[in-house]
Design a protein around this motif. Structure first.
Motif, PDB file in Angstrom:
ATOM      1  N   PHE A 176       1.799 -15.213  14.605  1.00 51.25           N
ATOM      2  CA  PHE A 176       3.269 -15.168  14.686  1.00 51.25           C
ATOM      3  C   PHE A 176       3.715 -14.259  15.825  1.00 51.25           C
ATOM      4  N   VAL A 177       3.074 -13.125  15.987  1.00 53.48           N
ATOM      5  CA  VAL A 177       3.431 -12.204  17.069  1.00 53.48           C
ATOM      6  C   VAL A 177       3.199 -12.880  18.429  1.00 53.48           C
ATOM      7  N   GLN A 178       2.051 -13.513  18.602  1.00 54.66           N
ATOM      8  CA  GLN A 178       1.741 -14.178  19.870  1.00 54.66           C
ATOM      9  C   GLN A 178       2.655 -15.366  20.124  1.00 54.66           C
ATOM     10  N   ALA A 179       2.877 -16.174  19.099  1.00 57.51           N
ATOM     11  CA  ALA A 179       3.733 -17.354  19.263  1.00 57.51           C
ATOM     12  C   ALA A 179       5.158 -16.940  19.626  1.00 57.51           C
ATOM     13  N   ALA A 180       5.649 -15.859  19.037  1.00 57.79           N
ATOM     14  CA  ALA A 180       6.998 -15.385  19.361  1.00 57.79           C
ATOM     15  C   ALA A 180       7.084 -14.968  20.825  1.00 57.79           C
ATOM     16  N   ALA A 181       6.067 -14.283  21.311  1.00 52.99           N
ATOM     17  CA  ALA A 181       6.052 -13.872  22.723  1.00 52.99           C
ATOM     18  C   ALA A 181       6.012 -15.102  23.637  1.00 52.99           C
ATOM     19  N   ASP A 182       5.209 -16.093  23.269  1.00 50.05           N
ATOM     20  CA  ASP A 182       5.112 -17.314  24.073  1.00 50.05           C
ATOM     21  C   ASP A 182       6.430 -18.075  24.098  1.00 50.05           C
ATOM     22  N   VAL A 183       7.068 -18.184  22.936  1.00 46.33           N
ATOM     23  CA  VAL A 183       8.348 -18.896  22.856  1.00 46.33           C
ATOM     24  C   VAL A 183       9.415 -18.134  23.639  1.00 46.33           C
ATOM     25  N   ASP A 184       9.430 -16.819  23.521  1.00 50.34           N
ATOM     26  CA  ASP A 184      10.408 -16.022  24.254  1.00 50.34           C
ATOM     27  C   ASP A 184      10.257 -16.224  25.758  1.00 50.34           C
ATOM     28  N   GLU A 185       9.029 -16.229  26.221  1.00 45.17           N
ATOM     29  CA  GLU A 185       8.780 -16.450  27.657  1.00 45.17           C
ATOM     30  C   GLU A 185       9.283 -17.831  28.076  1.00 45.17           C
ATOM     31  N   TRP A 186       9.022 -18.827  27.247  1.00 45.81           N
ATOM     32  CA  TRP A 186       9.477 -20.191  27.537  1.00 45.81           C
ATOM     33  C   TRP A 186      11.008 -20.254  27.616  1.00 45.81           C
ATOM     34  N   VAL A 187      11.678 -19.720  26.594  1.00 44.79           N
ATOM     35  CA  VAL A 187      13.134 -19.801  26.545  1.00 44.79           C
ATOM     36  C   VAL A 187      13.762 -19.011  27.688  1.00 44.79           C
ATOM     37  N   ALA A 188      13.199 -17.862  28.016  1.00 45.93           N
ATOM     38  CA  ALA A 188      13.728 -17.054  29.119  1.00 45.93           C
ATOM     39  C   ALA A 188      13.692 -17.809  30.441  1.00 45.93           C
ATOM     40  N   GLY A 189      12.723 -18.714  30.595  1.00 49.49           N
ATOM     41  CA  GLY A 189      12.571 -19.442  31.847  1.00 49.49           C
ATOM     42  C   GLY A 189      13.281 -20.788  31.902  1.00 49.49           C
ATOM     43  N   ILE A 190      13.986 -21.158  30.850  1.00 49.10           N
ATOM     44  CA  ILE A 190      14.667 -22.452  30.843  1.00 49.10           C
ATOM     45  C   ILE A 190      15.919 -22.393  31.706  1.00 49.10           C
ATOM     46  N   ASP A 191      16.061 -23.362  32.557  1.00 49.63           N
ATOM     47  CA  ASP A 191      17.276 -23.511  33.354  1.00 49.63           C
ATOM     48  C   ASP A 191      18.399 -23.897  32.392  1.00 49.63           C
ATOM     49  N   PRO A 192      19.513 -23.171  32.383  1.00 50.75           N
ATOM     50  CA  PRO A 192      20.607 -23.493  31.460  1.00 50.75           C
ATOM     51  C   PRO A 192      21.131 -24.927  31.596  1.00 50.75           C
ATOM     52  N   ALA A 193      20.857 -25.582  32.707  1.00 48.11           N
ATOM     53  CA  ALA A 193      21.282 -26.969  32.892  1.00 48.11           C
ATOM     54  C   ALA A 193      20.259 -27.965  32.338  1.00 48.11           C
ATOM     55  N   ASP A 194      19.113 -27.477  31.874  1.00 49.25           N
ATOM     56  CA  ASP A 194      18.048 -28.347  31.346  1.00 49.25           C
ATOM     57  C   ASP A 194      18.333 -28.674  29.876  1.00 49.25           C
ATOM     58  N   GLU A 195      19.163 -29.679  29.666  1.00 47.43           N
ATOM     59  CA  GLU A 195      19.570 -30.034  28.304  1.00 47.43           C
ATOM     60  C   GLU A 195      18.397 -30.479  27.439  1.00 47.43           C
ATOM     61  N   ASP A 196      17.427 -31.139  28.025  1.00 51.28           N
ATOM     62  CA  ASP A 196      16.272 -31.584  27.232  1.00 51.28           C
ATOM     63  C   ASP A 196      15.534 -30.384  26.633  1.00 51.28           C
ATOM     64  N   SER A 197      15.285 -29.380  27.450  1.00 51.48           N
ATOM     65  CA  SER A 197      14.602 -28.187  26.946  1.00 51.48           C
ATOM     66  C   SER A 197      15.453 -27.461  25.920  1.00 51.48           C
ATOM     67  N   LEU A 198      16.751 -27.370  26.172  1.00 46.75           N
ATOM     68  CA  LEU A 198      17.637 -26.703  25.215  1.00 46.75           C
ATOM     69  C   LEU A 198      17.666 -27.451  23.888  1.00 46.75           C
ATOM     70  N   ARG A 199      17.572 -28.765  23.915  1.00 49.82           N
ATOM     71  CA  ARG A 199      17.500 -29.533  22.669  1.00 49.82           C
ATOM     72  C   ARG A 199      16.236 -29.178  21.892  1.00 49.82           C
ATOM     73  N   TYR A 200      15.128 -28.993  22.604  1.00 49.47           N
ATOM     74  CA  TYR A 200      13.893 -28.582  21.929  1.00 49.47           C
ATOM     75  C   TYR A 200      14.023 -27.187  21.318  1.00 49.47           C
ATOM     76  N   VAL A 201      14.695 -26.277  22.018  1.00 51.76           N
ATOM     77  CA  VAL A 201      14.884 -24.926  21.474  1.00 51.76           C
ATOM     78  C   VAL A 201      15.726 -24.988  20.201  1.00 51.76           C
ATOM     79  N   ILE A 202      16.799 -25.751  20.249  1.00 52.12           N
ATOM     80  CA  ILE A 202      17.655 -25.871  19.066  1.00 52.12           C
ATOM     81  C   ILE A 202      16.890 -26.542  17.931  1.00 52.12           C
ATOM     82  N   ALA A 203      16.106 -27.549  18.232  1.00 52.56           N
ATOM     83  CA  ALA A 203      15.283 -28.205  17.207  1.00 52.56           C
ATOM     84  C   ALA A 203      14.286 -27.213  16.611  1.00 52.56           C
ATOM     85  N   LEU A 204      13.744 -26.339  17.438  1.00 54.00           N
ATOM     86  CA  LEU A 204      12.813 -25.323  16.945  1.00 54.00           C
ATOM     87  C   LEU A 204      13.524 -24.376  15.976  1.00 54.00           C
ATOM     88  N   LEU A 205      14.718 -23.938  16.335  1.00 51.31           N
ATOM     89  CA  LEU A 205      15.476 -23.062  15.431  1.00 51.31           C
ATOM     90  C   LEU A 205      15.805 -23.767  14.119  1.00 51.31           C
TER      91      LEU A 205
END
Length: 149
Positions: free
Chosen positions: A85-114
């Motif tokens: 859980f600690v490692q996965a949280a760090a990996d997800v945080d790194e991923w989300v931090a690097g998402i371009d705010p205009a990348d709706e596909d990636s943002l949909r995946y983040v919302i689906a994850l939540l």
């Protein structure tokens, strides 16, 4: 938007870590008595799998299959699950931090994850009650749970 998502995912991870710090390790293999249910460990396996699989799909632009960093049974080793859980949280945080705010596909995946994480938290609340395990304070606050059984 990314900062808001990162904070919400961090809160979700805190809830899971508090859950793991509260639940006795022997309950990772427990099912709800008298009801059809998976094990507690399988619920956690699925959360970790989504944390691993959703970023892969977002980066590839399509679903890449489901994988999890722990065994399908959720592992009977609480320390391994917690470390995942600690490692996965760090990996997800790194991923989300690097998402371009205009990348709706990636943002949909983040919302689906939540959504996925929240759904499993709801399921795990039933395990806490059903197995007679005290609810962590953070869970009581987040979901307005009662303090008594």
């Amino acid at each position: 938007m990314n900062e808001l998502l990162r904070r919400r995912l961090e809160r979700s991870n805190t809830l899971y870590l508090d859950f793991l710090d509260t639940i006795p390790a022997e309950h990772l293999g427990s099912r709800l008595p008298g009801l059809p249910s998976d094990t507690v460990g399988h619920q956690l396996w699925c959360v970790l799998g989504a944390r691993e699989s959703f970023p892969k799909a977002a980066r590839a632009g399509e679903w890449q299959g489901f994988s999890s960093p722990v065994e399908r049974d959720g592992s009977s080793d609480a320390a391994t699950v917690r470390a995942a859980f600690v490692q996965a949280a760090a990996d997800v945080d790194e991923w989300v931090a690097g998402i371009d705010p205009a990348d709706e596909d990636s943002l949909r995946y983040v919302i689906a994850l939540l959504e996925h994480e929240t759904m499993h938290q709801g399921q795990l609340i039933r395990y806490l009650y059903g197995l007679g395990i005290p609810r962590p304070h953070t869970w009581q606050q987040q979901y307005a749970l009662d303090e008594e059984f």
